[in-house]
Design an enzyme around this catalytic site. Structure first.
Site, short mmCIF file in Angstrom:
data_model
loop_
_atom_site.label_atom_id
_atom_site.label_comp_id
_atom_site.label_asym_id
_atom_site.label_seq_id
_atom_site.Cartn_x
_atom_site.Cartn_y
_atom_site.Cartn_z
N CYS A 24 -0.95 62.22 16.16
CA CYS A 24 -0.83 60.75 16.27
C CYS A 24 -0.10 60.48 17.63
O CYS A 24 -0.37 59.46 18.36
CB CYS A 24 0.25 60.21 15.34
SG CYS A 24 -0.46 60.08 13.50
N ILE B 185 -2.69 58.18 4.09
CA ILE B 185 -3.57 58.10 2.83
C ILE B 185 -4.14 59.44 2.61
O ILE B 185 -4.84 59.92 3.52
CB ILE B 185 -4.80 57.04 3.28
CG1 ILE B 185 -4.29 55.69 3.51
CG2 ILE B 185 -5.86 56.99 2.25
CD1 ILE B 185 -5.32 54.75 4.17
N GLU B 186 -3.71 60.17 1.75
CA GLU B 186 -3.98 61.61 1.59
C GLU B 186 -5.38 61.60 0.79
O GLU B 186 -6.21 60.95 0.09
CB GLU B 186 -2.92 62.16 0.70
CG GLU B 186 -1.75 62.22 1.50
CD GLU B 186 -0.28 62.87 0.78
OE1 GLU B 186 -0.53 63.04 -0.35
OE2 GLU B 186 0.42 63.12 1.50
N GLU C 113 0.53 56.05 11.24
CA GLU C 113 0.48 56.02 12.67
C GLU C 113 -1.08 55.33 13.15
O GLU C 113 -1.30 54.61 13.45
CB GLU C 113 0.89 56.65 13.70
CG GLU C 113 2.55 56.90 13.25
CD GLU C 113 3.00 58.13 12.37
OE1 GLU C 113 1.95 58.09 11.32
OE2 GLU C 113 3.76 58.81 12.45
#
Ligand code: THU
Length: 135
Positions: free
Chosen positions: A93, A43-44, A55
């Site tokens: 992540c 989600i930018e 992740e």
């Protein structure tokens, strides 16, 4: 659950990605010991740094639900959602995985024609964790 099925769920999750800036869609499917799967997408954000990876979306959904018992994650990604090869997780992540997973946690990287499997120990050796460094 078969790795192939988990990979399919990662591909499905990739379809939820919000990527108006990079165009790179990423999907993840995180498997718990009891077979429950948590899906995530990237989600930018226009301010870039608030962007969250697929992740971590999956992990944080699961941890919010009280889960800690993770066995594997399938990850896929590519420009405009086209998978041309493995899309390995970023260092942040990997560190989040280290927080909640053991060395034998499995990562399936979806490829154009299947998947490759790696362990967390392989992709993040000699790393910092509460278990080893904050006793
Ligand atoms: N991205 C992920 O979702 N997971 C990773 O581990 C690496 C990068 C995302 C962040 C950004 O939206 C896009 O891929 C391009 O870097």
């Amino acid at each position: 659950m078969e790795p192939k099925e988990l990979c399919k769920l990662a591909v499905e999750a990739m379809g939820h990605a919000y990527v108006p800036y990079s165009g790179y869609k990423v999907g993840a499917a995180l498997l718990c010991a009891d077979g429950t799967v948590y899906q995530g997408c990237n989600i930018e954000n226009a301010s870039f740094s608030p962007t969250v990876c697929a992740e971590r979306t999956a992990f944080f959904k699961a941890v919010y639900d009280g889960r800690r018992d993770f066995t594997a994650i399938a990850i896929c990604g590519g420009r405009d959602g086209v998978i041309t090869g493995a899309f390995p997780p970023c260092g942040v992540c990997r560190q989040v995985m280290r927080e909640f997973c053991e060395d034998d946690f499995i990562l399936y990287f979806v490829t154009a024609d299947g998947y490759e499997a790696h362990t967390l120990a392989e992709v993040l050796p000699y790393s910092f964790s509460a278990k080893t460094h904050m006793k």
